[in-house]
Write a protein that holds these residues in place. Structure first.
Motif, PDB file in Angstrom:
ATOM      1  N   TRP A  99       0.829  -1.204   0.000  1.00  0.00           N
ATOM      2  CA  TRP A  99       0.000   0.000   0.000  1.00  0.00           C
ATOM      3  C   TRP A  99       0.869   1.262   0.000  1.00  0.00           C
ATOM      4  CZ3 TRP A  99      -4.562  -0.325  -1.707  1.00  0.00           C
ATOM      5  CH2 TRP A  99      -5.383  -1.424  -1.429  1.00  0.00           C
ATOM      6  N   THR A 149       0.617   4.193  -2.905  1.00  0.00           N
ATOM      7  CA  THR A 149       0.320   5.601  -2.614  1.00  0.00           C
ATOM      8  C   THR A 149       1.425   6.507  -3.137  1.00  0.00           C
ATOM      9  OG1 THR A 149       1.307   5.460  -0.399  1.00  0.00           O
ATOM     10  CG2 THR A 149      -1.036   5.001  -0.574  1.00  0.00           C
ATOM     11  N   ARG A 150       2.684   6.084  -2.962  1.00  0.00           N
ATOM     12  CA  ARG A 150       3.797   6.897  -3.476  1.00  0.00           C
ATOM     13  C   ARG A 150       3.720   6.978  -5.001  1.00  0.00           C
ATOM     14  NH1 ARG A 150      10.267   6.657  -2.278  1.00  0.00           N
ATOM     15  NH2 ARG A 150       9.574   7.759  -0.413  1.00  0.00           N
ATOM     16  N   ILE A 178       0.816   9.484  -6.130  1.00  0.00           N
ATOM     17  CA  ILE A 178       1.098  10.895  -5.870  1.00  0.00           C
ATOM     18  C   ILE A 178       2.246  11.383  -6.756  1.00  0.00           C
ATOM     19  CG2 ILE A 178       1.916  12.521  -4.125  1.00  0.00           C
ATOM     20  CD1 ILE A 178       0.220  11.025  -2.080  1.00  0.00           C
ATOM     21  N   LYS A 230       1.012   8.708   8.979  1.00  0.00           N
ATOM     22  CA  LYS A 230      -0.078   8.687   7.998  1.00  0.00           C
ATOM     23  C   LYS A 230      -0.854   9.995   7.869  1.00  0.00           C
ATOM     24  CE  LYS A 230      -2.200   4.875   9.245  1.00  0.00           C
ATOM     25  NZ  LYS A 230      -3.162   3.763   9.202  1.00  0.00           N
ATOM     26  N   ILE A 248      -1.453  11.838   4.215  1.00  0.00           N
ATOM     27  CA  ILE A 248      -2.811  11.965   3.671  1.00  0.00           C
ATOM     28  C   ILE A 248      -3.127  13.425   3.337  1.00  0.00           C
ATOM     29  CG2 ILE A 248      -5.264  11.784   4.245  1.00  0.00           C
ATOM     30  CD1 ILE A 248      -4.536   9.258   5.880  1.00  0.00           C
ATOM     31  N   GLY A 264      -1.152  14.994   0.496  1.00  0.00           N
ATOM     32  CA  GLY A 264      -1.645  14.530  -0.798  1.00  0.00           C
ATOM     33  C   GLY A 264      -2.916  15.241  -1.215  1.00  0.00           C
ATOM     34  N   ASP A 305       6.725  10.785   3.965  1.00  0.00           N
ATOM     35  CA  ASP A 305       6.551   9.552   3.206  1.00  0.00           C
ATOM     36  C   ASP A 305       7.850   8.764   3.154  1.00  0.00           C
ATOM     37  OD1 ASP A 305       4.842   7.905   1.311  1.00  0.00           O
ATOM     38  OD2 ASP A 305       6.556   8.356   0.005  1.00  0.00           O
ATOM     39  N   GLY A 344      -4.218   8.589  -4.350  1.00  0.00           N
ATOM     40  CA  GLY A 344      -3.044   8.201  -3.583  1.00  0.00           C
ATOM     41  C   GLY A 344      -3.133   8.623  -2.130  1.00  0.00           C
ATOM     42  N   ALA A 345      -3.644   9.812  -1.880  1.00  0.00           N
ATOM     43  CA  ALA A 345      -3.784  10.285  -0.501  1.00  0.00           C
ATOM     44  C   ALA A 345      -4.775   9.430   0.284  1.00  0.00           C
ATOM     45  CB  ALA A 345      -4.234  11.744  -0.510  1.00  0.00           C
ATOM     46  N   LEU A 402      -5.636   6.300  -0.163  1.00  0.00           N
ATOM     47  CA  LEU A 402      -5.198   4.919   0.050  1.00  0.00           C
ATOM     48  C   LEU A 402      -4.138   4.789   1.132  1.00  0.00           C
ATOM     49  CD1 LEU A 402      -5.121   3.601  -3.629  1.00  0.00           C
ATOM     50  CD2 LEU A 402      -6.766   3.037  -1.826  1.00  0.00           C
ATOM     51  N   VAL A 403      -3.568   5.886   1.601  1.00  0.00           N
ATOM     52  CA  VAL A 403      -2.618   5.813   2.720  1.00  0.00           C
ATOM     53  C   VAL A 403      -3.295   5.193   3.946  1.00  0.00           C
ATOM     54  CG1 VAL A 403      -1.229   7.198   4.319  1.00  0.00           C
ATOM     55  CG2 VAL A 403      -1.255   7.753   1.892  1.00  0.00           C
TER      56      VAL A 403
END
Length: 420
Positions: A240, A244-245, A248, A305, A309, A312, A349, A409-410, A412-413
């Motif tokens: 995950w 996310t990385r 973004i 996190k 978030i 993002g 991150d 992406g934000a 899914l963090v």
């Protein structure tokens, strides 16, 4: 942590507990920034200028040529970063696991930039850029792996912040060198010199941890090749975090790829190259204002996190502004807000990624696999952006798509469970 320090072999695989000093952090940050100068002088200005020169008579537009060249380089980067990270993990040289690759990568990168300076057509341009990606990724993989090797967990946010600050200074510095050095050849030469000189304080002053030969696993091609697959089922947090990385960074890559052409063709800005430098500087100032603060704050709270978030989300809002407010003032505001968000994201991150690494023996390789999430967007962005700009609505649609990708992406963090 000076060159006179003893090299403790078990420290190469131990979880670090001793805080690193300011000198070590500064030297590693300078090395990191030097590598980014070598990347972003070409990416922001020089490759686009060469594509504009070489495109007439080839049957390709400048946008398509730039997309092909940067895409080819990104494919090389996808392989090079985890490969050199894995090789550095296994290195038992007297100079340590990481230092030999930093030196070789920076020297090779400088020579490759000089090759680009003499390119006379698209073929040599593509070859030179692929060599730049190959060599500088060797150095970058080693610099990145030095952090979990030497920095304790609750200092990684602040160290990641300084590395992030050096990264954006490298982007600004590379763009500045490419702009003021006097033509394409001068720009490449200036970036080459800075890339090589910038790694010297770290490699000359600070001794790397040496891996004893007894700790190196026996060689097996099968084991080596299969080790690059990190199962999301076995390591879901790592999966995950990687996704996310990637999302973004893909959003950010879509913003940057055609920035020169956006200013020239959409905003009709009088001096688009200067405009890119101004926007990069504005973005850099706001990023620098948050990148270290965000990392230090995350270390003190012991949480990662929420920072990732909300940074993002902020970046997605700024990207959407580029679609809805297509003016020069709008571009400046968007660049400033993107810098605020990306500053926090960059430092925190990075710390989050080091927190979810599975094994100390594979730090370089695993970070290399994670860094694919930085390189893969360079492949995906041209493939996605070129048809959108050409056939599917232009820059307005491009930046709306980028905003949606970044927002995903934000969100899914939140699926990462093992980190606060």
């Amino acid at each position: 942590m000076t060159a006179a320090d003893p090299v403790i072999s078990v420290g190469a695989l131990a979880e670090p507990v001793e805080r690193v000093g300011r000198g070590w952090t500064t030297a590693l940050s300078l090395a990191n920034g030097a590598i980014w100068v070598g990347w972003y002088g070409p990416l922001q200005i020089l490759l686009a200028s060469q594509a504009e020169d070489f495109a007439p008579g080839t049957g390709m537009s400048k946008e398509t040529m730039l997309a092909w060249v940067t895409g080819a380089g990104a494919v090389v980067s996808l392989v090079a970063n985890p490969l050199f990270g894995a090789l550095s993990d296994r290195t038992t040289a007297r100079w340590g696991r990481r230092t030999p690759w930093i030196v070789a990568g920076a020297a090779g990168g400088a020579l490759s930039l000089l090759l680009l300076a003499g390119a006379g057509g698209v073929g040599m341009m593509a070859l030179g850029w692929c060599l730049v990606q190959l060599t500088l990724n060797a150095a970058f993989a080693a610099v990145t792996a030095a952090v979990p090797d030497r920095v304790p967990r609750l200092q990684r946010g602040s160290v990641g912040g300084w590395l992030g600050a050096a990264q954006i200074l490298g982007v600004v510095g590379g763009t500045g060198l490419a702009t003021v050095a006097g033509g394409t050849g001068g720009g490449y030469a200036a970036c080459a010199v800075f890339t090589l000189v910038g790694v010297l304080p770290y490699v000359l002053r600070y001794q790397d941890l040496r891996l004893p030969e007894s700790a190196r696993p026996a060689w097996s091609w099968r084991t080596f090749l299969t080790s690059f697959w990190l199962s999301p089922r076995r390591h879901p947090d790592l999966g995950w975090a990687w996704l996310t990385r990637f999302l973004i960074n893909l959003s950010n890559a879509l913003v940057l790829l055609y920035l020169l052409y956006y200013l020239r063709d959409r905003l009709h800005y009088d001096d688009p190259e200067q405009g890119v430098l101004i926007l990069t500087a504005v973005n850099g100032v706001t990023l620098l204002a948050t990148v270290v603060v965000g990392g230090v704050w995350s270390d003190r709270l012991g949480r990662r996190k929420p920072f990732v978030i909300w940074s993002g989300v902020l970046m997605a809002v700024a990207t959407a502004a580029l679609a809805g407010w297509q003016t020069w003032p709008g571009a400046i505001v968007a660049a400033a807000v993107l810098g605020i968000g990306f500053g926090v994201f960059t430092s925190v991150d990075f710390a989050l990624m080091t927190d979810v690494l599975p094994k100390a023996l594979d730090r370089g390789k695993d970070l290399g696999v994670i860094n694919i999430a930085n390189a893969l967007p360079q492949v995906a962005a041209p493939a996605l952006a070129a048809p959108i700009v050409t056939y599917l609505g232009g820059y307005r649609v491009l930046y709306l798509v980028a905003a949606v990708i970044g927002l995903a992406g934000a969100v899914l963090v939140g699926r990462i469970k093992g980190v606060d």
